[in-house]
Enzyme design. Structure first.
Site, mmCIF file in Angstrom:
data_model
loop_
_atom_site.group_PDB
_atom_site.id
_atom_site.type_symbol
_atom_site.label_atom_id
_atom_site.label_comp_id
_atom_site.label_asym_id
_atom_site.label_seq_id
_atom_site.Cartn_x
_atom_site.Cartn_y
_atom_site.Cartn_z
ATOM 1 N N GLY A 14 1.248 -11.422 -4.327
ATOM 2 C CA GLY A 14 1.704 -12.571 -5.095
ATOM 3 C C GLY A 14 1.727 -13.859 -4.301
ATOM 4 O O GLY A 14 1.281 -14.913 -4.780
ATOM 5 N N ARG A 64 -2.158 11.297 4.109
ATOM 6 C CA ARG A 64 -0.735 11.491 3.828
ATOM 7 C C ARG A 64 -0.454 12.657 2.882
ATOM 8 O O ARG A 64 0.522 13.378 3.064
ATOM 9 C CB ARG A 64 -0.160 10.193 3.240
ATOM 10 C CG ARG A 64 -0.100 9.076 4.262
ATOM 11 C CD ARG A 64 0.308 7.764 3.643
ATOM 12 N NE ARG A 64 0.470 6.748 4.686
ATOM 13 C CZ ARG A 64 0.790 5.495 4.454
ATOM 14 N NH1 ARG A 64 0.982 5.094 3.199
ATOM 15 N NH2 ARG A 64 0.931 4.638 5.430
ATOM 16 N N LEU A 76 -1.544 -3.148 2.621
ATOM 17 C CA LEU A 76 -1.583 -4.541 3.038
ATOM 18 C C LEU A 76 -2.988 -5.105 2.850
ATOM 19 O O LEU A 76 -3.159 -6.265 2.468
ATOM 20 C CB LEU A 76 -1.154 -4.674 4.499
ATOM 21 C CG LEU A 76 0.217 -4.092 4.866
ATOM 22 C CD1 LEU A 76 0.562 -4.417 6.320
ATOM 23 C CD2 LEU A 76 1.294 -4.621 3.946
#
Length: 646
Positions: A46, A338, A449
């Protein structure tokens, strides 16, 4: 009309993004000033989107429910950000990053989007260095890299164990510059409660000032959703306590399709649950798996003594330790993806080899790394993470092994978007974790990210112009028109309905109950009977919520319990959708592990014939099941096969 129009450009994969940019519609600088864009959320996606759009000349209205954009949950990302710069000269490339991401997501992501993500990844690092982000550097001054799960190369750029915070500070600086210039209007402590749709296009929102309780109307030519993921549907997660799904859920109820809701990530490296009254879990960065070794005792009697507190991990000799990831996956070892690492930890603990008082923990041990590299080197790389662990557990990880266990972390599912990041509602865009697009059934570490900044800095600023180029003759909307009045009335009636319940159970009590249902039946392992039971229990809990929730205070005032109750109402409905999606997907892939569908070795078993698609759900009216739409996933550049990390 077909609800699914992915709008993937023609041409070879490596040329699609260039071809798109060469042929897209543009808005000239004078016309950009006439166009307003609302951005919901000030995390990496954002903040970078708002700053970029404002820098280009658009007028931006930016919203966050926190008191400052800096408090977005992106600051909690610790380990790093991926990019294909190949500084280590170890064979990395844009294609390799693309391949690892698609494979890591168990072949349930869209090829074109993932390749674009890999393609712009290098630009992100240059952008952030120019902003002054203090990435770690080698002795010679070049940027350092470390390894993360699911890759055989070192491509993760990092700033110690606080990469997310440093990247957000860079985006926050860019955002503040545009606020100062008057190109961004910042609305802190303002939460989105509804989407306003006019003539089929997203044209504004209804916000609620969390301090005064006042509802306010905001108009724009387009709305960008950057509100993050929905991991808090499980109550206990690594998410910030305020993170919620309400903005996305209101868009879903206005017609935006919801993609792959059952795909949520279990992070393998979290501090285990330590009490019944715990409100959140703490993530220990995946970067620790670079040098830490994961193990449990080989002998069950040793595990039982550990559970009783009779011995510590340091009392177990090397020959009696089972480094089970290195044993099962010799090629990747402790750096498997993961979902694989999480299921392996669960399997060992379920078999009785857990190492803390609950039996739900494994060791993450730095003894070998400290002996090999020295304590000073480990402290320089992970010091703040070790300090955080010691503060929470009162154990010194330089002296004793850490204890970790998987926990809910990230949402791969989210609002469905096309190649241009536009939802099924024209004028409504979704970026970062709020959309489904880039990670398939499992996200590789350090890719969140990357996606957030890729979408905000380098993708949306191009693609949104394809829509806005047709809006330059559309005047700014007034907010006293029927569509805004109706949307505000919906919110007011919902809030009044909540306040009128006047029950006996707190919001947190009911939310914890929801979390237990979701973790037990829609968590690390799922099966048909459990999912059917979850659907039944969720309906009962929803009924209990609407008849017995207790919300003290007033409607038109600062009322955190009302905020939480409104979010929980959405979580309850989202939980049902997640369960439906998990029931429908009769296969195992990535983080979605159906116990009925596994290989002889216990690994996830996909059904590529029937389920190589994005599940995009369309909201129907209250009381009716949503409708499933399918977007076929076509792989032309990667061979789809069983994942192998051995």
């Amino acid at each position: 009309m077909d609800k699914i129009q992915s709008r993937i450009p023609e041409g070879p994969l490596a040329e699609k993004w260039s071809n798109f940019k060469s042929n897209q519609n543009l808005v000239n600088p004078a016309n950009k000033r006439k166009l307003d864009v609302i951005v919901i959320g000030t995390g990496l996606a954002g903040a970078s989107a708002a700053a970029s759009l404002a820098e280009m000349g658009f007028k931006v209205k930016s919203f966050c429910y926190q008191d400052s954009p800096r408090r977005a949950h992106s600051i909690a990302a610790q380990g790093g950000i991926n990019a294909a710069k190949n500084y280590q000269n170890d064979g990395d490339s844009i294609y390799r990053l693309f391949f690892d991401t698609v494979k890591g997501g168990d072949y349930r992501s869209r090829e074109a989007n993932v390749y674009r993500l890999a393609e712009v990844s290098n630009n992100i690092i240059d952008q952030c260095v120019a902003q002054g982000v203090p990435f770690a550097r080698e002795y010679g001054g070049t940027l350092d890299n470390r390894s993360f799960g699911g890759a055989l190369v070192s491509r993760t750029f990092y700033a110690r164990g606080q990469t997310g915070q440093q990247l957000l500070l860079g985006a926050y600086q860019a955002l503040n510059r545009q606020i100062k210039k008057g190109n961004v209007e910042m609305y802190p402590r303002m939460e989105m409660y509804n989407l306003v749709v006019i003539d089929g296009k997203a044209r504004g929102i209804i916000g609620r000032d969390v301090i005064t309780g006042k509802l306010e109307r905001f108009s724009a030519h387009a709305v960008v959703l950057a509100s993050g993921g929905y991991g808090n549907v499980f109550f206990l997660s690594t998410m910030a306590m305020g993170a919620n799904a309400s903005a996305a859920w209101q868009c879903f109820k206005k017609g935006a399709l919801f993609g792959n809701p059952c795909f949520v990530q279990i992070h393998p490296t979290c501090i285990p649950v330590h009490g019944e009254y715990q409100s959140k879990l703490t993530l220990m960065s995946e970067s620790l798996r670079n040098d830490g070794r994961i193990w449990v005792p080989k002998k069950k009697e040793d595990a039982e003594r550990l559970q009783r507190g009779e011995i510590t991990g340091m009392d177990i000799p090397e020959e009696d330790r089972d480094y089970y990831l290195e044993r099962r996956y010799p090629a990747f070892g402790n750096l498997v993806p993961r979902d694989v690492a999480s299921r392996a930890a669960k399997e060992r603990c379920d078999a009785g080899f857990g190492v803390n008082s609950t039996g739900l923990a494994v060791f993450l041990d730095f003894k070998d790394a400290i002996e090999r590299l020295g304590k000073d080197v480990i402290e320089a790389k992970y010091g703040n993470l070790f300090q955080m662990y010691e503060k929470i557990t009162d154990d010194n990880p330089y002296e004793v092994p850490m204890m970790i266990y998987p926990a809910i972390h990230y949402s791969m599912g989210g609002i469905w978007v096309d190649y241009e990041l536009q939802t099924s509602i024209p004028g409504l865009f979704a970026i970062g974790e709020s959309n489904f697009s880039d990670h398939g059934a499992n996200r590789l570490g350090a890719s969140a990210l990357m996606q957030g900044l890729a979408d905000g800095y380098f993708v949306l600023p191009y693609t949104i112009q394809n829509f806005l180029a047709h809006e330059i003759n559309t005047p700014r909307f007034k907010t006293d028109i029927p569509e805004f009045e109706a949307a505000e009335k919906e919110v007011q009636e919902q809030l009044e309905k909540l306040m009128a319940v006047k029950g006996t159970k707190s919001v947190d009590t009911l939310h914890k109950h929801l979390g237990r249902i979701m973790w037990e039946y829609v968590g690390m392992a799922r099966n048909r009977d459990g999912l059917m039971k979850a659907r039944k229990e969720l309906k009962m809990l929803k009924q209990e919520f609407w008849t017995d929730v207790k919300i003290p205070g007033n409607l038109d005032d600062l009322n955190p319990e009302l905020q939480k109750a409104s979010r929980l109402a959405d979580f309850l409905e989202l939980g049902e959708l997640m369960t439906m999606d998990a029931l429908n997907r009769e296969e195992s892939c990535g983080g979605h592990f159906r116990e009925e569908y596994k290989t002889d070795e216990g690994e996830a078993l996909r059904n590529d014939k029937d389920f190589t698609y994005v599940a995009a759900w369309e909201y129907k009216e209250e009381g009716k099941d949503p409708e499933l739409h399918r977007e076929p996933l076509i792989f032309e550049n990667i061979e789809v096969k069983q994942r192998n990390y051995k």
